[in-house]
Enzyme design. Structure first.
Site, PDB file in Angstrom:
ATOM      1  CG  ASP A 193      -1.752   1.251   1.337  1.00 21.11           C
ATOM      2  OD1 ASP A 193      -2.684   1.389   0.521  1.00 21.11           O
ATOM      3  OD2 ASP A 193      -1.450   2.100   2.193  1.00 21.11           O
ATOM      4  CD  GLU A 233      -2.567   1.719  -3.651  1.00 27.60           C
ATOM      5  OE1 GLU A 233      -3.461   2.549  -3.871  1.00 27.60           O
ATOM      6  OE2 GLU A 233      -1.592   1.951  -2.917  1.00 27.60           O
TER       7      GLU A 233
END
Length: 489
Positions: A193, A233
């Site tokens: 993330d 991501e």
């Protein structure tokens, strides 16, 4: 990872309960549909300032959801993906509280990134202007320390998310401890993330630097050594995604969702066809996630052409706002507490004006696109915008983060659109063709997507002008012809 459809979900927001309840749902109401599950942050606490993306303890399961034993059990029947939040941790963590109490004498001082670590000679306006920002405002938050001192800590997203110095020994140890915990509890793949923001360097954008690639490479090797794959991501320019894909295990195809919307709105597949001819094959495909619908992934950047031009992007955003009766506008940009101004917050179903056929067509295109498909829990049940939750929290992305329960699931499973999506999932999971070679052809309003694997073939034919779409299957001599609209009957 199996090349089958996976589920993306918050544990509590789907089940109204914990991991054991999710396990039960996956073996009952949703039995046989998903080979894997992306468990959105289940760490303590799940209800921080950013829905779990600001962990106080990244290695502790929030007790309201269960414990690591429950996660490990779920991982015995399903491949599990978890988020490794590499860029930051909560300002309420014991580590940061210790820093606030002891200042530079804290053993955790080097865990966190301060402005002067990156800019020891001070930050000038030119350097400030170069920093790539996902939100308006400063990259820093000033915190008071002992002895009448203070420090500006990097807070890329919110002032409750303190950036980690991943290059420090204590930062590396922190990430290693999380990886070890994941490996011990059946986590097969981690989603890195906000990895693009992890490395900061004076005089640069502090986003996706060469040093960032090196950091991701090192972290990937550590993860692979533990038997864990990585998914990066990053929302960015489409050519950047192509380059990133060459250097990591997997990336998201974040260009796909807005391009499908653009195709349906404009009745023109040209941009989508161009993209799918060059898009990374080592990707995860989505239409919707816990975040908004990305726009930056298809737009121009720094004078370079995008997959869509500015006028097409403006039309896309306006059409989403129109289709959602203005609801998306109330949840996007400065209208709500957004940490990302490059996304439109709306359910994908409402972005398509809650039109069952258009939504089913979008899912069919996703399932035929290269990559492993993931379906977000709200998307599975064709949820509409949760305006009550948005009103209660004023968090833009909460418009597509509804709280459901078993009773709601039972009712949703009776909806024709949900039943049709389930049929598409079964088709995608059961055809060997999708493990073969992909081709795409078409022009303007006509599209043909095909997969061929030895004696198995699967073809999606779409005519936007005629509003007709069909799927042709040939699995080792067993042939099927399906009109897409018939799945809704």
């Amino acid at each position: 990872m199996k090349n089958n459809v996976q589920l993306i979900t918050y544990v509590d927001r789907l089940t109204g309960s914990g991991v054991q309840a999710l396990d039960n749902i996956l073996h009952n109401q949703l039995s046989g549909l998903f080979s894997g599950v992306h468990l959105l942050p289940f760490y303590y606490p799940i209800d921080g300032s950013d829905a779990g993306f600001d962990p106080i303890d990244h290695t502790e399961v929030d007790s309201r959801l269960g414990d690591w034993g429950n996660v490990k059990t779920l991982g015995e029947s399903h491949e599990l993906m978890a988020d490794l939040i590499v860029n930051h941790m909560s300002a309420q963590s014991k580590e940061f509280l210790d820093v606030l109490d002891k200042g530079s004498d804290s053993p955790f001082w080097e865990l966190f990134l301060t402005k002067d670590k990156v800019f020891p000679a001070g930050l000038n306006e030119e350097q400030q202007a170069k920093i790539y920002r996902p939100r308006p405002g400063s990259s820093f938050t000033n915190y008071v320390l002992p002895n009448n001192q203070s420090a500006d800590f990097w807070t890329t997203f919110t002032d409750n998310q303190i950036d980690i110095d991943v290059t420090s020994d204590v930062g590396q140890a922190y990430l290693t401890r999380i990886l070890k915990t994941f490996a011990e509890n059946n986590i097969n793949i981690i989603r890195l993330d906000a990895a693009g923001y992890a490395i900061k360097k004076a005089g640069t954008s502090c986003f996706m630097l060469e040093e960032t690639f090196e950091f991701i490479d090192q972290l990937t090797k550590k993860s692979n050594a533990q038997g864990i794959d990585t998914l990066v991501e990053i929302h960015s320019y489409y050519q950047t995604q192509i380059e990133i894909a060459k250097r990591v295990d997997q990336v998201y195809d974040f260009a796909l969702p807005p391009l499908i919307l653009h195709s349906i709105f404009s009745q023109d597949f040209s941009a989508l066809i161009k993209w799918l001819n060059i898009s990374p094959r080592n990707c995860i495909t989505v239409l919707d996630t816990h975040d908004g619908i990305g726009i930056i992934d298809v737009g121009p950047m720094n004078g370079k052409k995008g997959l869509l031009d500015n006028a097409e992007i403006d039309n896309l955003v306006k059409k989403i706002h129109l289709n959602s009766a203005g609801e998306s506008q109330k949840a996007t940009g400065a209208a709500a507490s957004n940490v990302d101004l490059y996304q439109v917050n709306c359910t994908y179903y409402d972005a398509l004006a809650a039109n069952d056929y258009d939504y089913l067509l979008a899912r069919a295109i996703q399932f035929f696109a290269p990559g492993t498909p993931q379906v977000y829990y709200a998307g599975l049940f064709a949820e509409k915008n949760d305006m009550s939750l948005l009103s209660a929290t004023n968090v833009g992305r909460d418009i597509n983060r509804p709280y459901l329960n078993s009773e709601h699931i039972e009712k949703s499973l009776e909806k024709p659109i949900t039943q049709a999506i389930i049929e598409l999932i079964k088709l995608r999971n059961n055809s060997e063709a999708f493990n073969g070679e992909f081709t795409i052809e078409g022009q303007q309003s006509v599209l043909e997507m095909a997969w061929t694997n030895d004696k198995s073939q699967a073809t999606l034919l779409v005519d936007l002008t005629a509003r007709k779409a069909s799927i042709e299957l040939n699995d080792k001599g067993k042939k099927r012809f399906i009109l897409l609209e018939s799945l809704l009957n």
